[in-house]
Design a protein around this motif. Structure first.
Motif, PDB file in Angstrom:
ATOM      1  N   PHE A  23      60.364  59.061  18.048  1.00 23.06           N
ATOM      2  CA  PHE A  23      60.789  57.805  17.439  1.00 23.06           C
ATOM      3  C   PHE A  23      59.916  57.450  16.239  1.00 23.06           C
ATOM      4  O   PHE A  23      58.712  57.704  16.233  1.00 23.06           O
ATOM      5  N   ASN A  24      60.532  56.836  15.242  1.00 22.87           N
ATOM      6  CA  ASN A  24      59.820  56.401  14.042  1.00 22.87           C
ATOM      7  C   ASN A  24      60.319  55.022  13.640  1.00 22.87           C
ATOM      8  O   ASN A  24      61.512  54.721  13.771  1.00 22.87           O
ATOM      9  N   LEU A  25      59.416  54.197  13.134  1.00 24.27           N
ATOM     10  CA  LEU A  25      59.749  52.847  12.680  1.00 24.27           C
ATOM     11  C   LEU A  25      58.890  52.527  11.469  1.00 24.27           C
ATOM     12  O   LEU A  25      57.665  52.622  11.540  1.00 24.27           O
ATOM     13  N   ALA A  26      59.524  52.186  10.331  1.00 26.29           N
ATOM     14  CA  ALA A  26      58.766  51.939   9.104  1.00 26.29           C
ATOM     15  C   ALA A  26      59.521  50.967   8.197  1.00 26.29           C
ATOM     16  O   ALA A  26      60.752  50.998   8.125  1.00 26.29           O
ATOM     17  N   PRO A  27      58.777  50.099   7.481  1.00 27.89           N
ATOM     18  CA  PRO A  27      59.411  49.145   6.569  1.00 27.89           C
ATOM     19  C   PRO A  27      59.516  49.674   5.143  1.00 27.89           C
ATOM     20  O   PRO A  27      58.645  50.418   4.679  1.00 27.89           O
ATOM     21  N   PHE A  28      60.586  49.266   4.447  1.00 28.90           N
ATOM     22  CA  PHE A  28      60.812  49.636   3.046  1.00 28.90           C
ATOM     23  C   PHE A  28      61.337  48.413   2.294  1.00 28.90           C
ATOM     24  O   PHE A  28      62.334  47.816   2.696  1.00 28.90           O
ATOM     25  N   ILE A  73      56.299  39.559  11.329  1.00 30.23           N
ATOM     26  CA  ILE A  73      55.617  40.101  10.154  1.00 30.23           C
ATOM     27  C   ILE A  73      54.402  40.949  10.556  1.00 30.23           C
ATOM     28  O   ILE A  73      54.144  42.003   9.964  1.00 30.23           O
ATOM     29  N   GLN A  74      53.656  40.532  11.548  1.00 32.91           N
ATOM     30  CA  GLN A  74      52.481  41.303  11.975  1.00 32.91           C
ATOM     31  C   GLN A  74      52.890  42.649  12.563  1.00 32.91           C
ATOM     32  O   GLN A  74      52.277  43.687  12.269  1.00 32.91           O
ATOM     33  N   GLU A  75      53.938  42.643  13.378  1.00 32.43           N
ATOM     34  CA  GLU A  75      54.427  43.880  13.984  1.00 32.43           C
ATOM     35  C   GLU A  75      54.957  44.830  12.910  1.00 32.43           C
ATOM     36  O   GLU A  75      54.702  46.044  12.953  1.00 32.43           O
ATOM     37  N   MET A  76      55.694  44.271  11.948  1.00 31.82           N
ATOM     38  CA  MET A  76      56.221  45.088  10.857  1.00 31.82           C
ATOM     39  C   MET A  76      55.083  45.718  10.059  1.00 31.82           C
ATOM     40  O   MET A  76      55.124  46.908   9.739  1.00 31.82           O
ATOM     41  N   GLU A  77      54.053  44.955   9.777  1.00 35.81           N
ATOM     42  CA  GLU A  77      52.910  45.457   9.006  1.00 35.81           C
ATOM     43  C   GLU A  77      52.206  46.596   9.754  1.00 35.81           C
ATOM     44  O   GLU A  77      51.811  47.591   9.142  1.00 35.81           O
ATOM     45  N   LYS A  78      52.076  46.470  11.064  1.00 38.24           N
ATOM     46  CA  LYS A  78      51.429  47.533  11.854  1.00 38.24           C
ATOM     47  C   LYS A  78      52.191  48.849  11.731  1.00 38.24           C
ATOM     48  O   LYS A  78      51.594  49.926  11.744  1.00 38.24           O
ATOM     49  N   SER A  79      53.511  48.765  11.613  1.00 35.39           N
ATOM     50  CA  SER A  79      54.322  49.987  11.561  1.00 35.39           C
ATOM     51  C   SER A  79      54.356  50.610  10.169  1.00 35.39           C
ATOM     52  O   SER A  79      54.928  51.681   9.995  1.00 35.39           O
ATOM     53  N   LYS A 118      51.845  51.745   8.311  1.00 35.21           N
ATOM     54  CA  LYS A 118      50.799  52.734   8.016  1.00 35.21           C
ATOM     55  C   LYS A 118      51.333  54.163   8.134  1.00 35.21           C
ATOM     56  O   LYS A 118      52.379  54.400   8.712  1.00 35.21           O
ATOM     57  N   ASN A 119      50.589  55.101   7.565  1.00 37.09           N
ATOM     58  CA  ASN A 119      50.954  56.516   7.678  1.00 37.09           C
ATOM     59  C   ASN A 119      50.429  57.072   9.000  1.00 37.09           C
ATOM     60  O   ASN A 119      49.227  57.235   9.182  1.00 37.09           O
ATOM     61  N   TYR A 120      51.349  57.339   9.907  1.00 30.49           N
ATOM     62  CA  TYR A 120      50.982  57.896  11.204  1.00 30.49           C
ATOM     63  C   TYR A 120      51.493  59.327  11.307  1.00 30.49           C
ATOM     64  O   TYR A 120      52.448  59.711  10.637  1.00 30.49           O
ATOM     65  N   ASP A 121      50.882  60.081  12.173  1.00 33.72           N
ATOM     66  CA  ASP A 121      51.362  61.431  12.488  1.00 33.72           C
ATOM     67  C   ASP A 121      52.780  61.309  13.063  1.00 33.72           C
ATOM     68  O   ASP A 121      53.086  60.337  13.762  1.00 33.72           O
ATOM     69  N   PRO A 122      53.657  62.279  12.782  1.00 35.14           N
ATOM     70  CA  PRO A 122      55.035  62.201  13.289  1.00 35.14           C
ATOM     71  C   PRO A 122      55.153  62.039  14.801  1.00 35.14           C
ATOM     72  O   PRO A 122      56.164  61.531  15.292  1.00 35.14           O
ATOM     73  N   CYS A 123      54.132  62.448  15.556  1.00 35.43           N
ATOM     74  CA  CYS A 123      54.210  62.333  17.011  1.00 35.43           C
ATOM     75  C   CYS A 123      53.880  60.920  17.508  1.00 35.43           C
ATOM     76  O   CYS A 123      54.061  60.616  18.688  1.00 35.43           O
ATOM     77  N   ILE A 124      53.429  60.046  16.604  1.00 38.37           N
ATOM     78  CA  ILE A 124      53.088  58.677  16.986  1.00 38.37           C
ATOM     79  C   ILE A 124      54.346  57.812  16.962  1.00 38.37           C
ATOM     80  O   ILE A 124      55.093  57.803  15.988  1.00 38.37           O
ATOM     81  N   ASP A 125      54.585  57.077  18.035  1.00 35.19           N
ATOM     82  CA  ASP A 125      55.736  56.179  18.155  1.00 35.19           C
ATOM     83  C   ASP A 125      55.331  54.806  17.614  1.00 35.19           C
ATOM     84  O   ASP A 125      54.576  54.070  18.249  1.00 35.19           O
ATOM     85  N   GLU A 126      55.847  54.451  16.430  1.00 37.96           N
ATOM     86  CA  GLU A 126      55.483  53.163  15.809  1.00 37.96           C
ATOM     87  C   GLU A 126      56.015  51.960  16.572  1.00 37.96           C
ATOM     88  O   GLU A 126      55.512  50.848  16.406  1.00 37.96           O
ATOM     89  N   PHE A 127      57.028  52.139  17.413  1.00 36.22           N
ATOM     90  CA  PHE A 127      57.466  51.034  18.275  1.00 36.22           C
ATOM     91  C   PHE A 127      56.300  50.611  19.172  1.00 36.22           C
ATOM     92  O   PHE A 127      56.043  49.423  19.358  1.00 36.22           O
ATOM     93  N   ILE A 128      55.590  51.617  19.717  1.00 32.40           N
ATOM     94  CA  ILE A 128      54.451  51.327  20.590  1.00 32.40           C
ATOM     95  C   ILE A 128      53.302  50.740  19.782  1.00 32.40           C
ATOM     96  O   ILE A 128      52.677  49.754  20.192  1.00 32.40           O
ATOM     97  N   VAL A 129      53.011  51.340  18.628  1.00 40.01           N
ATOM     98  CA  VAL A 129      51.928  50.840  17.766  1.00 40.01           C
ATOM     99  C   VAL A 129      52.171  49.378  17.391  1.00 40.01           C
ATOM    100  O   VAL A 129      51.256  48.551  17.430  1.00 40.01           O
ATOM    101  N   ALA A 130      53.411  49.050  17.043  1.00 40.62           N
ATOM    102  CA  ALA A 130      53.745  47.687  16.610  1.00 40.62           C
ATOM    103  C   ALA A 130      53.886  46.726  17.783  1.00 40.62           C
ATOM    104  O   ALA A 130      53.857  45.513  17.598  1.00 40.62           O
ATOM    105  N   GLY A 131      54.063  47.256  18.985  1.00 41.09           N
ATOM    106  CA  GLY A 131      54.213  46.393  20.159  1.00 41.09           C
ATOM    107  C   GLY A 131      55.593  45.777  20.266  1.00 41.09           C
ATOM    108  O   GLY A 131      55.736  44.639  20.743  1.00 41.09           O
TER     109      GLY A 131
END
Length: 195
Positions: free
Chosen positions: A38-43, A94-100, A102-115
Motif C-alpha cells: 500500500f502507498n499513500l502520498a499527497p500531490f 492535515i497532520q496525517e497528510m503531512e506524515k505521508s 515523506k519519501n519512504y521505502d516502497p515496503c513502508i505502508d504510509e497508511f500506518i505511518v500517517a495513522g
C-alpha cells in the motif's frame, strides 16, 4: 519586473509558479503495488481535467533528490495497476497528510505511518482513506510525460461521500474545510463569499 524563464533556475521557477498558482487543492492519492504493498502520498499539482466524462489529473514529479531518479511509488503503482484513489484532505487531517508526504521505502505502508485506516473501495483495488470525507476511485486514462514530470489523468469510476457533507447535490465546504497549498505553506477554507 519582467522575467525570462530560461534565465531562472529550476528552483526559482518552481517557487514562483507554486506561489502564484495558489491555493492549490491537494490530492491524497492511495495506490497498491503489483506486490500488494500500500502507498499513500499527497500531490498539490492537481485539478479537475473533465466533468463529462469525470476525470481528475495529477502531476507527479520525477523522483529526484534523495530518490536518486527512482520514480515515485505512486507513479510506479499507477503505471503497473492502472488504478488509484484520490482522497479529499480536510483541515482535521492535515497532520496525517503531512506524515505521508515523506519519501519512504516502497515496503513502508504510509497508511500506518500517517495513522489512518483503509476504506475498501467499491470498484478499484486500492483502498481509500476511511477518515477522509470524499474518495474518488479512478481508473487510469493516460499518462503524459511533460518535461521531467508526468501528468496522470484518471477517469472517476466511483465516488464515496460522507452523508453529512453532501446535501441537496452540494458539498458543505465550510464543514469540510478543504486544505490548499500555498507555495511551501498551507491554507484552509474559512470564508466563502459570492459576487
Amino acid at each position: 519586473m519582467h522575467l525570462n524563464p530560461s534565465t531562472l533556475s529550476e528552483s526559482e521557477l518552481y517557487k514562483l509558479m507554486s506561489g502564484a498558482v495558489s491555493p492549490r487543492p491537494i490530492a491524497w492519492v492511495s495506490t497498491v503495488s503489483k506486490k500488494g504493498l500500500f502507498n499513500l502520498a499527497p500531490f498539490s499539482f492537481f485539478t479537475v481535467a473533465s466533468s463529462k466524462p469525470p476525470m481528475l489529473c495529477i502531476s507527479i514529479g520525477s523522483g529526484e533528490g534523495d530518490r536518486n531518479g527512482i520514480p515515485k511509488d505512486t507513479l510506479t503503482n499507477i503505471r503497473d495497476t492502472y488504478e488509484f484513489v484520490v482522497n479529499f484532505v480536510p483541515y482535521n487531517l492535515i497532520q496525517e497528510m503531512e506524515k505521508s508526504s515523506k519519501n519512504y521505502d516502497p515496503c513502508i505502508d504510509e497508511f500506518i505511518v500517517a495513522g489512518v485506516n483503509k476504506l475498501k473501495s467499491t470498484i478499484v483495488n486500492p483502498p481509500g482513506v476511511k477518515e477522509s470525507p470524499i474518495q474518488f476511485e479512478c481508473k487510469l486514462e493516460n499518462i503524459i510525460p511533460l518535461g521531467k514530470d508526468h501528468l496522470v489523468i484518471g477517469k472517476v469510476v466511483h465516488i464515496c461521500v460522507q452523508n453529512e457533507s453532501y446535501q441537496n447535490g452540494k458539498l458543505d465546504l465550510i464543514k469540510l474545510q478543504p486544505v490548499g497549498r500555498l507555495a511551501g505553506n498551507y491554507t484552509h477554507i474559512q470564508n466563502i463569499f459570492t459576487l
